[in-house]
Design a protein around this motif. Structure first.
Motif, PDB file in Angstrom:
ATOM      1  N   GLU A 220      69.398 -51.200  72.429  1.00 28.54           N
ATOM      2  CA  GLU A 220      67.987 -51.565  72.336  1.00 28.54           C
ATOM      3  C   GLU A 220      67.177 -50.397  71.776  1.00 28.54           C
ATOM      4  OE1 GLU A 220      67.131 -52.681  76.354  1.00 28.54           O
ATOM      5  OE2 GLU A 220      67.561 -54.801  75.969  1.00 28.54           O
ATOM      6  N   GLY A 221      66.168 -50.710  70.998  1.00 31.46           N
ATOM      7  CA  GLY A 221      65.278 -49.682  70.471  1.00 31.46           C
ATOM      8  C   GLY A 221      65.650 -49.154  69.112  1.00 31.46           C
ATOM      9  N   GLU A 222      66.752 -49.591  68.536  1.00 27.15           N
ATOM     10  CA  GLU A 222      67.144 -49.123  67.201  1.00 27.15           C
ATOM     11  C   GLU A 222      66.269 -49.780  66.143  1.00 27.15           C
ATOM     12  OE1 GLU A 222      69.447 -46.955  66.231  1.00 27.15           O
ATOM     13  OE2 GLU A 222      70.343 -46.513  68.184  1.00 27.15           O
ATOM     14  N   SER A 223      65.802 -48.991  65.198  1.00 32.13           N
ATOM     15  CA  SER A 223      64.979 -49.531  64.120  1.00 32.13           C
ATOM     16  C   SER A 223      65.861 -50.132  63.026  1.00 32.13           C
ATOM     17  CB  SER A 223      64.110 -48.432  63.511  1.00 32.13           C
ATOM     18  OG  SER A 223      64.919 -47.498  62.805  1.00 32.13           O
ATOM     19  N   ASP A 224      65.274 -51.002  62.200  1.00 35.69           N
ATOM     20  CA  ASP A 224      66.010 -51.604  61.091  1.00 35.69           C
ATOM     21  C   ASP A 224      66.518 -50.526  60.138  1.00 35.69           C
ATOM     22  OD1 ASP A 224      65.424 -54.054  62.170  1.00 35.69           O
ATOM     23  OD2 ASP A 224      63.790 -54.515  60.768  1.00 35.69           O
ATOM     24  N   GLU A 225      65.716 -49.493  59.952  1.00 39.11           N
ATOM     25  CA  GLU A 225      66.107 -48.406  59.033  1.00 39.11           C
ATOM     26  C   GLU A 225      67.333 -47.658  59.564  1.00 39.11           C
ATOM     27  OE1 GLU A 225      63.070 -48.925  60.190  1.00 39.11           O
ATOM     28  OE2 GLU A 225      62.048 -49.644  58.362  1.00 39.11           O
ATOM     29  N   ASP A 226      67.355 -47.391  60.877  1.00 39.81           N
ATOM     30  CA  ASP A 226      68.506 -46.706  61.471  1.00 39.81           C
ATOM     31  C   ASP A 226      69.768 -47.543  61.331  1.00 39.81           C
ATOM     32  OD1 ASP A 226      67.049 -44.509  62.206  1.00 39.81           O
ATOM     33  OD2 ASP A 226      66.687 -45.186  64.273  1.00 39.81           O
ATOM     34  N   VAL A 227      69.625 -48.840  61.552  1.00 41.38           N
ATOM     35  CA  VAL A 227      70.781 -49.734  61.447  1.00 41.38           C
ATOM     36  C   VAL A 227      71.284 -49.767  60.011  1.00 41.38           C
ATOM     37  CG1 VAL A 227      71.589 -52.110  61.668  1.00 41.38           C
ATOM     38  CG2 VAL A 227      70.061 -51.153  63.403  1.00 41.38           C
ATOM     39  N   ALA A 228      70.360 -49.866  59.060  1.00 42.39           N
ATOM     40  CA  ALA A 228      70.760 -49.913  57.654  1.00 42.39           C
ATOM     41  C   ALA A 228      71.480 -48.631  57.241  1.00 42.39           C
ATOM     42  CB  ALA A 228      69.536 -50.151  56.767  1.00 42.39           C
ATOM     43  N   ARG A 229      70.987 -47.471  57.700  1.00 38.68           N
ATOM     44  CA  ARG A 229      71.646 -46.198  57.382  1.00 38.68           C
ATOM     45  C   ARG A 229      73.041 -46.136  57.990  1.00 38.68           C
ATOM     46  NH1 ARG A 229      66.353 -43.957  57.802  1.00 38.68           N
ATOM     47  NH2 ARG A 229      66.612 -43.610  60.038  1.00 38.68           N
ATOM     48  N   PHE A 230      73.165 -46.631  59.223  1.00 35.50           N
ATOM     49  CA  PHE A 230      74.470 -46.631  59.894  1.00 35.50           C
ATOM     50  C   PHE A 230      75.464 -47.492  59.121  1.00 35.50           C
ATOM     51  CE2 PHE A 230      77.218 -49.010  62.876  1.00 35.50           C
ATOM     52  CZ  PHE A 230      78.047 -47.977  63.283  1.00 35.50           C
ATOM     53  N   VAL A 231      75.047 -48.695  58.744  1.00 41.56           N
ATOM     54  CA  VAL A 231      75.944 -49.592  58.008  1.00 41.56           C
ATOM     55  C   VAL A 231      76.315 -48.979  56.666  1.00 41.56           C
ATOM     56  CG1 VAL A 231      76.182 -51.873  56.967  1.00 41.56           C
ATOM     57  CG2 VAL A 231      75.055 -51.641  59.191  1.00 41.56           C
ATOM     58  N   ALA A 232      75.338 -48.386  55.997  1.00 44.69           N
ATOM     59  CA  ALA A 232      75.628 -47.764  54.698  1.00 44.69           C
ATOM     60  C   ALA A 232      76.656 -46.644  54.836  1.00 44.69           C
ATOM     61  CB  ALA A 232      74.332 -47.232  54.086  1.00 44.69           C
TER      62      ALA A 232
END
Length: 241
Positions: free
Chosen positions: A39-51
């Protein structure tokens, strides 16, 4: 739906927030990529992680795609005579034959034997065999689910308002607010102990709606050895479909 690009290939993925997740992780199953995040993860953090995982993600999705193709090549598909039906963890042969009968019928012993009127063409035979096998396996799933309710659920005060079988795209089972548990048809393919785990999982949602520690503690009380059954299901998703 967000995507990550690897070379010329765009890989779509779903994001699921979990209160139990301690870190971000990616789960890849046939036809689906899911990113589980705390919980609390931003969309930008998730996108960077996936990348950051895009090369691994490309290789993993290709590995699963190739495994599915190998499985399909090794196993005759369809509902024609000679096809193999995955039932309770084993491939069983389907035999379809024309006979002096007015209605199609199915018998089951160590395999599936379908008799159809002799005048049926190949397409009609396959459609009739499919309808019979699916109806028969659906009945077995309902019977088996109620057996689990009696043996595992009732002693813990867990009993659903009903059991329904349907095609579920992303879940093995679900528990509605109406108290009805709904199970995926493909569960006819898994070994009975694994099927029992899925039923227990949904029964426990009658009392605890989320996947909190309290939920898993209840699962453990109802089925102390659930972890091995759960692991089998997670490790055989490609085979089961």
């Amino acid at each position: 739906m967000p995507t990550v690009t690897v070379g010329r290939r765009a890989i779509p993925y779903d994001v699921r927030t979990s209160a139990r997740a301690k870190r971000k992780r990616i789960e890849v199953t046939p036809g689906r990529v899911e990113v589980i995040v705390p919980e609390g993860e931003s969309d930008e953090d998730v996108a960077r992680f996936v990348a950051s995982k895009r090369r691994w993600l490309h290789d993993k999705t290709e590995e699963i795609r190739e495994a599915v193709e190998r499985l399909r090549a090794d196993t005759p598909e369809g509902y024609h005579s000679g096809a193999k039906i995955l039932f309770r963890g084993r491939y069983l042969k389907l035999r379809v034959e024309g006979a002096d009968v007015t209605e199609p019928s199915l018998t089951y012993r160590t395999g599936f034997h379908v008799r159809v009127p002799a005048g049926m063409d190949a397409g009609e035979r396959e459609r009739a065999a499919r309808a019979l096998v699916e109806a028969w396996t659906e009945e077995r799933l309902v019977e088996d689910a109620w057996a689990v309710v009696r043996a595992r659920g009732r002693p813990h005060g867990l009993e659903p308002a009903g059991v329904r079988i349907r095609d579920q795209k992303t879940l093995w089972g679900s528990c509605g607010k109406d108290g009805v548990i709904r199970l995926d048809r493909k569960l006819a393919r898994v070994p009975r102990p694994v099927f029992e785990y899925v039923v227990v999982h949904e029964l426990c949602h009658l009392r605890v709606r989320d996947h909190s520690p309290a939920f898993w503690e209840l699962v453990r009380r109802v089925m102390p050895d659930y972890e091995g059954r759960k692991a089998w299901l997670e490790g055989h998703e490609v085979r089961v479909g």
